[in-house]
Design a protein around this motif. Structure first.
Motif, PDB file in Angstrom:
ATOM      1  N   THR A   6       1.109   8.826   2.333  1.00 56.04           N
ATOM      2  CA  THR A   6       2.350   9.536   1.733  1.00 56.04           C
ATOM      3  C   THR A   6       2.094  10.443   0.532  1.00 56.04           C
ATOM      4  N   SER A   7       2.665  11.225   0.276  1.00 54.45           N
ATOM      5  CA  SER A   7       2.377  12.268  -0.842  1.00 54.45           C
ATOM      6  C   SER A   7       3.383  12.144  -1.924  1.00 54.45           C
ATOM      7  N   ALA A   8       2.993  12.626  -2.910  1.00 57.97           N
ATOM      8  CA  ALA A   8       4.000  12.579  -4.153  1.00 57.97           C
ATOM      9  C   ALA A   8       3.777  13.884  -5.224  1.00 57.97           C
ATOM     10  N   ARG A   9       4.872  14.389  -5.811  1.00 55.44           N
ATOM     11  CA  ARG A   9       4.539  15.415  -6.463  1.00 55.44           C
ATOM     12  C   ARG A   9       5.443  15.217  -7.701  1.00 55.44           C
ATOM     13  N   SER A  10       4.580  15.220  -9.132  1.00 58.35           N
ATOM     14  CA  SER A  10       5.633  14.942 -10.053  1.00 58.35           C
ATOM     15  C   SER A  10       6.347  15.984 -10.513  1.00 58.35           C
ATOM     16  N   THR A  11       6.098  17.392 -10.327  1.00 59.91           N
ATOM     17  CA  THR A  11       6.826  18.579 -10.271  1.00 59.91           C
ATOM     18  C   THR A  11       6.622  19.388  -9.073  1.00 59.91           C
ATOM     19  N   ARG A  12       7.374  20.273  -9.097  1.00 62.66           N
ATOM     20  CA  ARG A  12       7.424  21.441  -7.872  1.00 62.66           C
ATOM     21  C   ARG A  12       5.862  22.266  -7.849  1.00 62.66           C
ATOM     22  N   ASN A  13       5.578  22.631  -8.879  1.00 57.42           N
ATOM     23  CA  ASN A  13       4.443  23.630  -8.983  1.00 57.42           C
ATOM     24  C   ASN A  13       3.231  22.773  -8.950  1.00 57.42           C
ATOM     25  N   GLU A  14       3.023  21.430  -9.242  1.00 47.68           N
ATOM     26  CA  GLU A  14       1.705  20.827  -9.083  1.00 47.68           C
ATOM     27  C   GLU A  14       1.585  20.283  -7.667  1.00 47.68           C
ATOM     28  N   PRO A  15       0.177  20.360  -7.376  1.00 45.21           N
ATOM     29  CA  PRO A  15      -0.100  20.036  -5.732  1.00 45.21           C
ATOM     30  C   PRO A  15       0.267  18.894  -5.660  1.00 45.21           C
ATOM     31  N   ALA A  16       0.248  18.388  -4.407  1.00 45.48           N
ATOM     32  CA  ALA A  16       0.755  17.027  -3.970  1.00 45.48           C
ATOM     33  C   ALA A  16      -0.508  16.031  -4.117  1.00 45.48           C
ATOM     34  N   ARG A  17      -0.212  14.858  -4.474  1.00 44.39           N
ATOM     35  CA  ARG A  17      -1.239  13.629  -4.541  1.00 44.39           C
ATOM     36  C   ARG A  17      -0.895  12.592  -3.506  1.00 44.39           C
ATOM     37  N   TYR A  18      -1.923  12.356  -2.766  1.00 49.42           N
ATOM     38  CA  TYR A  18      -1.735  11.400  -1.799  1.00 49.42           C
ATOM     39  C   TYR A  18      -2.015   9.882  -1.907  1.00 49.42           C
ATOM     40  N   PHE A  19      -1.440   9.015  -1.360  1.00 45.50           N
ATOM     41  CA  PHE A  19      -1.655   7.532  -1.419  1.00 45.50           C
ATOM     42  C   PHE A  19      -1.532   6.927  -0.234  1.00 45.50           C
ATOM     43  N   TYR A  20      -2.502   5.830  -0.254  1.00 44.54           N
ATOM     44  CA  TYR A  20      -2.300   4.760   0.881  1.00 44.54           C
ATOM     45  C   TYR A  20      -1.489   3.753   0.316  1.00 44.54           C
ATOM     46  N   VAL A  21      -0.328   3.506   1.213  1.00 43.55           N
ATOM     47  CA  VAL A  21       0.451   2.482   0.632  1.00 43.55           C
ATOM     48  C   VAL A  21       0.945   1.280   1.888  1.00 43.55           C
ATOM     49  N   CYS A  22       0.813   0.084   1.631  1.00 41.74           N
ATOM     50  CA  CYS A  22       1.095  -0.843   2.533  1.00 41.74           C
ATOM     51  C   CYS A  22       2.431  -1.313   2.261  1.00 41.74           C
ATOM     52  N   LYS A  23       3.629  -1.152   3.175  1.00 42.26           N
ATOM     53  CA  LYS A  23       4.849  -1.579   3.079  1.00 42.26           C
ATOM     54  C   LYS A  23       5.048  -2.742   3.806  1.00 42.26           C
ATOM     55  N   HIS A  24       4.023  -3.766   4.063  1.00 43.08           N
ATOM     56  CA  HIS A  24       4.417  -4.937   5.016  1.00 43.08           C
ATOM     57  C   HIS A  24       5.502  -5.786   4.140  1.00 43.08           C
ATOM     58  N   GLN A  25       5.087  -6.331   2.952  1.00 39.16           N
ATOM     59  CA  GLN A  25       6.076  -7.069   2.334  1.00 39.16           C
ATOM     60  C   GLN A  25       7.413  -6.240   1.976  1.00 39.16           C
ATOM     61  N   LEU A  26       7.427  -5.099   1.871  1.00 40.83           N
ATOM     62  CA  LEU A  26       8.674  -4.479   1.682  1.00 40.83           C
ATOM     63  C   LEU A  26       9.416  -4.356   2.917  1.00 40.83           C
ATOM     64  N   VAL A  27       8.939  -4.019   4.034  1.00 40.61           N
ATOM     65  CA  VAL A  27       9.795  -4.057   5.297  1.00 40.61           C
ATOM     66  C   VAL A  27      10.315  -5.384   5.547  1.00 40.61           C
ATOM     67  N   ARG A  28       9.458  -6.214   5.481  1.00 45.42           N
ATOM     68  CA  ARG A  28       9.551  -7.646   6.438  1.00 45.42           C
ATOM     69  C   ARG A  28      10.245  -8.629   5.473  1.00 45.42           C
ATOM     70  N   TYR A  29      10.064  -8.675   3.995  1.00 44.29           N
ATOM     71  CA  TYR A  29      10.653  -9.455   3.238  1.00 44.29           C
ATOM     72  C   TYR A  29      11.442  -8.963   1.967  1.00 44.29           C
ATOM     73  N   GLY A  30      11.477  -7.711   2.146  1.00 46.51           N
ATOM     74  CA  GLY A  30      12.296  -6.835   0.937  1.00 46.51           C
ATOM     75  C   GLY A  30      11.718  -7.005  -0.627  1.00 46.51           C
ATOM     76  N   ARG A  31      10.377  -7.335  -0.561  1.00 50.34           N
ATOM     77  CA  ARG A  31       9.575  -7.447  -1.863  1.00 50.34           C
ATOM     78  C   ARG A  31       9.098  -6.115  -2.056  1.00 50.34           C
ATOM     79  N   LYS A  32       8.251  -6.003  -3.285  1.00 50.67           N
ATOM     80  CA  LYS A  32       7.445  -4.963  -3.672  1.00 50.67           C
ATOM     81  C   LYS A  32       6.361  -4.572  -2.646  1.00 50.67           C
ATOM     82  N   VAL A  33       6.041  -3.332  -2.664  1.00 54.79           N
ATOM     83  CA  VAL A  33       4.934  -2.891  -1.625  1.00 54.79           C
ATOM     84  C   VAL A  33       3.642  -3.632  -1.902  1.00 54.79           C
TER      85      VAL A  33
END
Length: 365
Positions: A6-33
């Motif tokens: 996934t990508s994230a931008r703090s502001t529109r003018n800054e380039p995107a920063r990409y992250f590897y995010v595991c959402k197993h706990q979030l999707v299955r159990y509603g916990r944090k990533v």
């Protein structure tokens, strides 16, 4: 569940920063990533691995292995040729048996004919297999193609790092080498495990994630311990010299100064050399000039004057030498007796006493 890129931008003018995010706990159990990892650092580690893997030495080693495989293939081809000759001999023998049988004996003739046909089919399959193996051998790398691959090792890094090469192109190239990757985060360290297309598994060097600024700016624990030890007998300036001599540096890699030592000890609540000396002297009964003056009923100037006198033992003085200044503390040698206090009062009467006596004389007259 695989990680999401996934990508994230703090502001529109800054380039995107990409992250590897595991959402197993979030999707299955509603916990944090489960974990979030900066993708640029992991991608850089994998890129270095790919570029190093596509060097000239690796390609030359692969070509040397190819020559060994070619020799083994020639040996296997000779064995297949011997097998074909043996099958051809068996087929020719079956053919002669078939033609020598009495045609009137149809049962024997049919059996011999079926045996002959089976030998012919076996011979045909062996010949087809040898031809397929020969085609596979000719489909191997030719000499011009080998030279082109060697030249590719010089161009691969330039192509990989080119701005025109998209993430999709790099992903396609990685798919030819890597089957999958496993990322495991432990604090600020990421372990990258790769499984290659050929089945080989390997682990890359640990990827170190940047720590928060609050942790980066912390003084190393060994430096704090050395600072606390040196402040027992050294001033701030002398402590800075000893720390620099021992090779200690601050979080920026700069050498220590008296001002930086003062800031560090205040930040970690370490008492200075002066404070430590004052505490030790107070334990022995010493006090500052104003404190002792109140205790014995004289002025602070009187305490300092008597303490500086070399031939007067009524007040003992202790000098604390610091950077550019001297701090003095005083005590009465025998605090339990009033002899010294009486002597101090006799030799140094308070300013109000003469005025009181003159007033009494005027009243009497």
């Amino acid at each position: 569940m695989g990680p999401l890129y996934t990508s994230a931008r703090s502001t529109r003018n800054e380039p995107a920063r990409y992250f590897y995010v595991c959402k197993h706990q979030l999707v299955r159990y509603g916990r944090k990533v489960c974990q979030t990892i900066r993708a640029d650092l992991v991608d850089a580690a994998i890129s270095r691995f790919v570029v190093d893997a596509m060097n000239r030495e690796t390609i030359d080693l692969a070509i040397a292995v190819r020559e060994q495989v070619r020799t083994e293939f020639a040996e296997a081809d000779r064995q297949r040729a011997h097998r074909i000759e043996a099958i051809r001999y068996e087929a020719d023998l079956a053919r002669r048996r078939y033609f020598e049988v009495d045609p009137a004996n149809r049962l024997v003739a049919a059996t011999l004919e079926a045996d002959w046909n089976g030998r012919l089919r076996e011979l045909d399959e062996a010949c087809r297999e040898r031809e397929a193996r020969a085609l596979a051998r000719h489909a191997e790398l030719s000499n011009p193609r080998v030279e082109r691959i060697r030249a590719l090792t010089r161009d691969f890094e330039r192509v990989w790092t080119a701005s025109a090469t998209t993430h999709t192109d790099r992903k396609r190239l990685l798919g030819l080498l890597i089957e999958d990757a496993i990322l495991s985060r432990d604090g600020h360290e990421v372990k990258v495990e790769l499984r290659m297309r050929g089945g080989k598994a390997l682990t890359l060097d640990t990827v170190h994630l940047p720590r928060p600024m609050a942790q980066v700016r912390k003084t190393p624990p060994d430096t704090v311990a050395a600072l606390a030890r040196l402040l027992e007998t050294h001033t701030d300036e002398a402590t800075a010299l000893e720390l620099n001599r021992a090779g200690h540096r601050n979080w920026k890699g700069e050498s220590h100064t008296a001002k930086r030592v003062c800031h560090t000890r205040r930040r970690y609540g370490l008492p200075s050399f002066l404070e430590r000396e004052r505490t030790r002297l107070r334990a022995k009964g010493f006090a500052s000039a104003p404190e002792l003056a109140v205790r014995i009923g004289v002025t602070p100037g009187t305490v300092r004057t008597i303490g500086r006198a070399p031939d007067d033992d009524r007040i003992e003085r202790a000098v604390i030498a610091t950077d550019g200044r001297r701090y003095c503390m005083y005590r009465v040698p025998d605090p339990g007796s009033n002899r010294h206090s009486d002597q101090l009062g006799e030799r140094n009467p308070s300013p109000a006493e003469p005025a009181t006596a003159s007033n009494a004389q005027q009243g009497a007259s």
